[in-house]
Each structure stands twice: as C-alpha cells, then as structure tokens.
Design a protein around this motif. Structure first.
Motif, mmCIF file in Angstrom:
data_model
loop_
_atom_site.group_PDB
_atom_site.id
_atom_site.type_symbol
_atom_site.label_atom_id
_atom_site.label_comp_id
_atom_site.label_asym_id
_atom_site.label_seq_id
_atom_site.Cartn_x
_atom_site.Cartn_y
_atom_site.Cartn_z
ATOM 1 N N ILE A 263 44.912 -14.777 -6.592
ATOM 2 C CA ILE A 263 45.285 -16.039 -7.242
ATOM 3 C C ILE A 263 45.301 -17.174 -6.223
ATOM 4 C CG2 ILE A 263 47.192 -17.289 -8.362
ATOM 5 C CD1 ILE A 263 47.830 -14.714 -9.856
ATOM 6 N N GLY A 264 44.615 -18.248 -6.567
ATOM 7 C CA GLY A 264 44.562 -19.427 -5.701
ATOM 8 C C GLY A 264 43.488 -19.375 -4.634
ATOM 9 N N SER A 265 42.713 -18.299 -4.593
ATOM 10 C CA SER A 265 41.667 -18.157 -3.580
ATOM 11 C C SER A 265 40.434 -18.986 -3.935
ATOM 12 C CB SER A 265 41.233 -16.690 -3.455
ATOM 13 O OG SER A 265 42.289 -15.897 -2.988
ATOM 14 N N THR A 266 39.639 -19.253 -2.925
ATOM 15 C CA THR A 266 38.352 -19.909 -3.109
ATOM 16 C C THR A 266 37.265 -18.949 -2.655
ATOM 17 O OG1 THR A 266 39.282 -22.105 -2.766
ATOM 18 C CG2 THR A 266 36.906 -21.879 -2.454
ATOM 19 N N MET A 267 36.267 -18.777 -3.506
ATOM 20 C CA MET A 267 35.131 -17.907 -3.223
ATOM 21 C C MET A 267 33.926 -18.785 -2.922
ATOM 22 S SD MET A 267 33.679 -15.068 -5.856
ATOM 23 C CE MET A 267 32.235 -14.073 -5.551
ATOM 24 N N ASP A 268 33.303 -18.557 -1.764
ATOM 25 C CA ASP A 268 32.156 -19.351 -1.333
ATOM 26 C C ASP A 268 31.013 -18.409 -0.968
ATOM 27 O OD1 ASP A 268 30.631 -21.552 -0.567
ATOM 28 O OD2 ASP A 268 31.723 -21.896 1.304
ATOM 29 N N TRP A 269 29.804 -18.916 -0.971
ATOM 30 C CA TRP A 269 28.637 -18.174 -0.490
ATOM 31 C C TRP A 269 28.143 -18.904 0.743
ATOM 32 C CZ3 TRP A 269 26.287 -13.671 -0.916
ATOM 33 C CH2 TRP A 269 24.997 -13.522 -0.411
ATOM 34 N N VAL A 270 28.017 -18.182 1.858
ATOM 35 C CA VAL A 270 27.628 -18.788 3.126
ATOM 36 C C VAL A 270 26.425 -18.039 3.687
ATOM 37 C CG1 VAL A 270 28.389 -19.292 5.481
ATOM 38 C CG2 VAL A 270 29.997 -19.513 3.592
ATOM 39 N N GLU A 271 25.439 -18.788 4.118
ATOM 40 C CA GLU A 271 24.250 -18.226 4.767
ATOM 41 C C GLU A 271 24.029 -18.959 6.082
ATOM 42 O OE1 GLU A 271 20.603 -17.856 2.515
ATOM 43 O OE2 GLU A 271 21.744 -17.813 0.643
ATOM 44 N N ASP A 272 23.715 -18.184 7.121
ATOM 45 C CA ASP A 272 23.293 -18.784 8.379
ATOM 46 C C ASP A 272 22.137 -17.961 8.929
ATOM 47 O OD1 ASP A 272 24.366 -16.553 9.770
ATOM 48 O OD2 ASP A 272 26.257 -17.567 10.153
ATOM 49 N N ASP A 273 21.794 -18.163 10.181
ATOM 50 C CA ASP A 273 20.641 -17.470 10.754
ATOM 51 C C ASP A 273 20.810 -15.958 10.810
ATOM 52 O OD1 ASP A 273 19.351 -19.862 11.099
ATOM 53 O OD2 ASP A 273 19.930 -20.076 13.201
ATOM 54 N N PHE A 274 22.052 -15.476 10.840
ATOM 55 C CA PHE A 274 22.285 -14.058 11.069
ATOM 56 C C PHE A 274 22.949 -13.306 9.921
ATOM 57 C CE2 PHE A 274 22.348 -16.232 15.158
ATOM 58 C CZ PHE A 274 21.280 -15.618 15.774
ATOM 59 N N THR A 275 23.663 -13.994 9.063
ATOM 60 C CA THR A 275 24.374 -13.322 7.983
ATOM 61 C C THR A 275 24.309 -14.137 6.698
ATOM 62 O OG1 THR A 275 26.492 -14.391 8.503
ATOM 63 C CG2 THR A 275 26.059 -12.260 9.565
ATOM 64 N N ALA A 276 24.613 -13.457 5.620
ATOM 65 C CA ALA A 276 24.751 -14.113 4.316
ATOM 66 C C ALA A 276 25.755 -13.296 3.534
ATOM 67 C CB ALA A 276 23.417 -14.167 3.581
ATOM 68 N N GLY A 277 26.682 -13.974 2.859
ATOM 69 C CA GLY A 277 27.651 -13.241 2.063
ATOM 70 C C GLY A 277 28.712 -14.139 1.468
ATOM 71 N N PHE A 278 29.475 -13.545 0.566
ATOM 72 C CA PHE A 278 30.605 -14.259 -0.008
ATOM 73 C C PHE A 278 31.717 -14.327 1.031
ATOM 74 C CE2 PHE A 278 28.628 -12.805 -4.025
ATOM 75 C CZ PHE A 278 28.527 -14.040 -4.660
ATOM 76 N N VAL A 279 32.349 -15.485 1.106
ATOM 77 C CA VAL A 279 33.454 -15.719 2.026
ATOM 78 C C VAL A 279 34.638 -16.182 1.188
ATOM 79 C CG1 VAL A 279 34.257 -17.117 3.979
ATOM 80 C CG2 VAL A 279 31.884 -16.336 3.901
ATOM 81 N N PHE A 280 35.820 -15.683 1.519
ATOM 82 C CA PHE A 280 37.008 -15.969 0.728
ATOM 83 C C PHE A 280 38.062 -16.674 1.570
ATOM 84 C CE2 PHE A 280 34.820 -12.437 -1.118
ATOM 85 C CZ PHE A 280 34.878 -12.697 -2.476
#
Length: 117
Positions: free
Chosen positions: A83-100
């Motif tokens: 509850i109250g979390s923010t879910m983001d999708w992040v991509e860079d040169d080395f990784t990609a994934g959901f970040v919370f």
C-alpha cells in the motif's frame, strides 16, 4: 440526506513507464492471459521479493488496477506490504526491470532483490 462515495484510490501507483511495460507484456501475452499479477513471495535474504507474472484467472481477493494497456492484479496476501508503493519500469545499458518505491519496506538485501517489512 444523500451520501456520496468517492473513488477509492489505487493501493499501488504506477508510473507511465510501468503502464507502458504492462501494455508491452499484454501485447505479447500467452493465450488466455487476462493481465499480470504482482505478488510478494517469501524468498531472498531479507524475506520478501517482488514477483510479476501473467495471470489467467482473477482471484476475488486480489486488488485490480486497470491501466491503459492492461490489467494489473495485486495479490490479496501481498497488498498490505505494498500500500502506497510506486511501481516503475527502468531500463539502462545493463539492466531492465520493475523498480519499487515501497514506504512499508524497513530494509532490503544488498543486491536489492528482497525486502523486509
């Protein structure tokens, strides 16, 4: 006296990039998938981890969040941790994934794969 009810806010906030990633996942979903589901299974060195998987049936205890690209279900047993979390999708040169960004997390492991409440 008439009562009015206000719309219940979502238990979890999604960034536009997270919504776009859900749309991508649903565009390539296996047959029968009705959405993706976020859960917090017990694993990792801190106790809980984030897991996102396709789902083919809706569970009545799950929280349903409709996004422009598809439906995100939040596991009913995990919702109190999120509850109250923010879910983001992040991509860079080395990784990609959901970040919370989880205000309920009291700590996390060194690699960032699991958290504790």
């Amino acid at each position: 006296m008439a009562t009015t009810t206000r719309a219940r806010p979502a238990a979890l906030n999604l960034t536009p990039t997270a919504e776009a990633r859900i749309a991508d996942l649903m565009a390539n979903a296996p047959e029968g998938a009705i959405g993706v589901k976020l859960s917090t299974p017990r694993r990792g060195c801190s106790g809980l981890a984030y897991s996102v998987d396709y789902v083919t049936t809706a569970d009545s205890f799950d929280e349903r969040i409709d996004t422009p690209g598809g439906t995100l279900f939040v596991d009913g047993g995990s919702i109190l941790y999120l509850i109250g979390s923010t879910m983001d999708w992040v991509e860079d040169d080395f990784t990609a994934g959901f970040v919370f960004q989880n205000p309920n997390a009291k700590g996390s492991c060194g690699c960032g794969e699991s958290f504790t409440v």
